[in-house]
Scaffold this motif. Structure first.
Motif, PDB file in Angstrom:
ATOM      1  N   PHE A 174       2.384 -12.394   3.302  1.00  0.00           N
ATOM      2  CA  PHE A 174       1.202 -13.104   3.787  1.00  0.00           C
ATOM      3  C   PHE A 174       0.081 -13.149   2.744  1.00  0.00           C
ATOM      4  O   PHE A 174      -0.803 -13.993   2.819  1.00  0.00           O
ATOM      5  CB  PHE A 174       0.686 -12.449   5.072  1.00  0.00           C
ATOM      6  CG  PHE A 174       1.285 -13.020   6.332  1.00  0.00           C
ATOM      7  CD1 PHE A 174       2.383 -13.859   6.305  1.00  0.00           C
ATOM      8  CD2 PHE A 174       0.737 -12.706   7.565  1.00  0.00           C
ATOM      9  CE1 PHE A 174       2.930 -14.379   7.464  1.00  0.00           C
ATOM     10  CE2 PHE A 174       1.269 -13.215   8.741  1.00  0.00           C
ATOM     11  CZ  PHE A 174       2.369 -14.064   8.685  1.00  0.00           C
ATOM     12  N   GLU A 175       0.102 -12.238   1.768  1.00  0.00           N
ATOM     13  CA  GLU A 175      -0.931 -12.201   0.740  1.00  0.00           C
ATOM     14  C   GLU A 175      -0.495 -12.879  -0.559  1.00  0.00           C
ATOM     15  O   GLU A 175      -1.267 -12.920  -1.523  1.00  0.00           O
ATOM     16  CB  GLU A 175      -1.311 -10.746   0.445  1.00  0.00           C
ATOM     17  CG  GLU A 175      -1.901  -9.996   1.633  1.00  0.00           C
ATOM     18  CD  GLU A 175      -3.224 -10.592   2.106  1.00  0.00           C
ATOM     19  OE1 GLU A 175      -3.995 -11.064   1.249  1.00  0.00           O
ATOM     20  OE2 GLU A 175      -3.471 -10.605   3.325  1.00  0.00           O
ATOM     21  N   SER A 176       0.729 -13.403  -0.607  1.00  0.00           N
ATOM     22  CA  SER A 176       1.229 -13.967  -1.861  1.00  0.00           C
ATOM     23  C   SER A 176       0.677 -15.361  -2.093  1.00  0.00           C
ATOM     24  O   SER A 176       0.467 -16.140  -1.150  1.00  0.00           O
ATOM     25  CB  SER A 176       2.760 -14.007  -1.847  1.00  0.00           C
ATOM     26  OG  SER A 176       3.224 -15.012  -0.974  1.00  0.00           O
ATOM     27  N   ASP A 177       0.467 -15.706  -3.356  1.00  0.00           N
ATOM     28  CA  ASP A 177       0.013 -17.049  -3.700  1.00  0.00           C
ATOM     29  C   ASP A 177       1.028 -18.101  -3.265  1.00  0.00           C
ATOM     30  O   ASP A 177       0.656 -19.197  -2.838  1.00  0.00           O
ATOM     31  CB  ASP A 177      -0.229 -17.158  -5.205  1.00  0.00           C
ATOM     32  CG  ASP A 177      -1.431 -16.341  -5.666  1.00  0.00           C
ATOM     33  OD1 ASP A 177      -2.287 -16.017  -4.817  1.00  0.00           O
ATOM     34  OD2 ASP A 177      -1.501 -16.031  -6.873  1.00  0.00           O
ATOM     35  N   ALA A 178       2.308 -17.779  -3.391  1.00  0.00           N
ATOM     36  CA  ALA A 178       3.349 -18.746  -3.049  1.00  0.00           C
ATOM     37  C   ALA A 178       3.268 -19.156  -1.586  1.00  0.00           C
ATOM     38  O   ALA A 178       3.500 -20.321  -1.246  1.00  0.00           O
ATOM     39  CB  ALA A 178       4.727 -18.170  -3.360  1.00  0.00           C
ATOM     40  N   LYS A 179       2.936 -18.205  -0.713  1.00  0.00           N
ATOM     41  CA  LYS A 179       2.818 -18.527   0.721  1.00  0.00           C
ATOM     42  C   LYS A 179       1.754 -19.577   0.948  1.00  0.00           C
ATOM     43  O   LYS A 179       1.975 -20.578   1.650  1.00  0.00           O
ATOM     44  CB  LYS A 179       2.533 -17.248   1.506  1.00  0.00           C
ATOM     45  CG  LYS A 179       2.237 -17.463   2.989  1.00  0.00           C
ATOM     46  CD  LYS A 179       0.777 -17.155   3.281  1.00  0.00           C
ATOM     47  CE  LYS A 179       0.510 -17.181   4.778  1.00  0.00           C
ATOM     48  NZ  LYS A 179      -0.887 -16.822   5.091  1.00  0.00           N
ATOM     49  N   PHE A 180       0.591 -19.412   0.334  1.00  0.00           N
ATOM     50  CA  PHE A 180      -0.493 -20.375   0.516  1.00  0.00           C
ATOM     51  C   PHE A 180      -0.137 -21.721  -0.108  1.00  0.00           C
ATOM     52  O   PHE A 180      -0.355 -22.772   0.497  1.00  0.00           O
ATOM     53  CB  PHE A 180      -1.790 -19.823  -0.078  1.00  0.00           C
ATOM     54  CG  PHE A 180      -2.353 -18.664   0.696  1.00  0.00           C
ATOM     55  CD1 PHE A 180      -3.052 -18.867   1.881  1.00  0.00           C
ATOM     56  CD2 PHE A 180      -2.165 -17.361   0.265  1.00  0.00           C
ATOM     57  CE1 PHE A 180      -3.570 -17.802   2.599  1.00  0.00           C
ATOM     58  CE2 PHE A 180      -2.674 -16.290   0.975  1.00  0.00           C
ATOM     59  CZ  PHE A 180      -3.383 -16.506   2.152  1.00  0.00           C
TER      60      PHE A 180
END
Length: 246
Positions: free
Chosen positions: A227-233
């Motif tokens: 949830f904190e990864s750049d890829a998720k956003f």
């Protein structure tokens, strides 16, 4: 001395072809050592591993001449089981592309993979009890998880060898391809994996193989990282943008 593996790098993956044609790719100590070196490389630089054979054979088993000379301390050292556990635990998925014989230790190597594809001439099983030993490199526990206890017992105790169609019916393999299409099919699967977020793939594989009692806490902890990864956003924003534009 020639290598027992043929290694080919491709984007996001490594292809390791077993290459002992004089012994039908039987797994000996040299091949074990070379596969450990492959694992060390993939642990340092995670990418998908495609395991395959050569000359129409995946692996006919362990090297019987070498196995004949092993004694108690060799068994306790877990020469093959340690390697296969390391392969199963690699950060990114492992694809086994199986042609011809995948017997004994060759079958156990295939069982350690995350995906197994076959050809119509695949023959897979564990005939170890016919040689006065047991399959001690994973088959006694991995096989029943893969195909269920009744079929696993028939393979392990009665020496049943499965054809490609039988292996497909048992979901031991998931696809059958003509021999010339087998490696392209493995690459196509690796391409689908490569389209996913690498960190999400690595963490999902780890969570999938966690013991039952670790869930759901391990799922929640893993999700908190993603949830904190750049890829998720980035990936979710691209999804929303495509949806908005459609």
């Amino acid at each position: 001395m020639a290598s027992s593996l043929t290694l080919t790098d491709a984007p996001g993956r490594l292809v390791a072809a077993l290459n002992r044609p004089e012994a039908r790719n039987a797994i000996d100590r040299r091949m074990v050592d070379e596969l450990h070196a492959v694992c060390a490389d993939l642990e340092r630089s995670p990418r998908t591993l495609i395991l395959t054979g050569s000359d129409g054979v995946f692996a006919s088993g362990a090297d019987i001449a070498e196995l004949r000379e092993r004694r108690r301390d060799d068994a306790l050292a877990g020469i093959n089981s340690t390697l296969f556990a390391r392969i199963a635990g690699l950060p990114m998925p492992v694809i086994a592309a199986l042609d011809g014989y995948a017997l004994g230790g060759g079958a156990e190597l295939a069982f350690a993979a995350d995906f197994r594809l076959g050809t119509p001439r695949l023959r897979i099983g564990n005939p170890e009890t016919g040689l006065g030993i047991l399959p001690a490199a994973g088959a006694t526990w991995r096989l029943k998880e893969l195909v269920g206890e009744p079929l696993a017992l028939e393979i392990l105790l009665a020496g049943r060898i499965l054809s490609a169609e039988e292996a497909l019916d048992a979901r031991l393999i998931t696809e059958i391809h003509a021999p010339e299409d087998l490696l392209p099919a493995a690459h196509a699967l690796a391409d689908r994996i490569a389209r996913q977020d690498p960190l999400a793939v690595r963490i999902t594989k780890s969570v999938f193989h966690a013991p039952r009692e670790a869930h759901p806490m391990i799922d929640q902890l893993a999700q908190s990282i993603l949830f904190e990864s750049d890829a998720k956003f980035d990936r979710m924003q691209r999804f929303l943008d495509r949806k908005k534009g459609s």
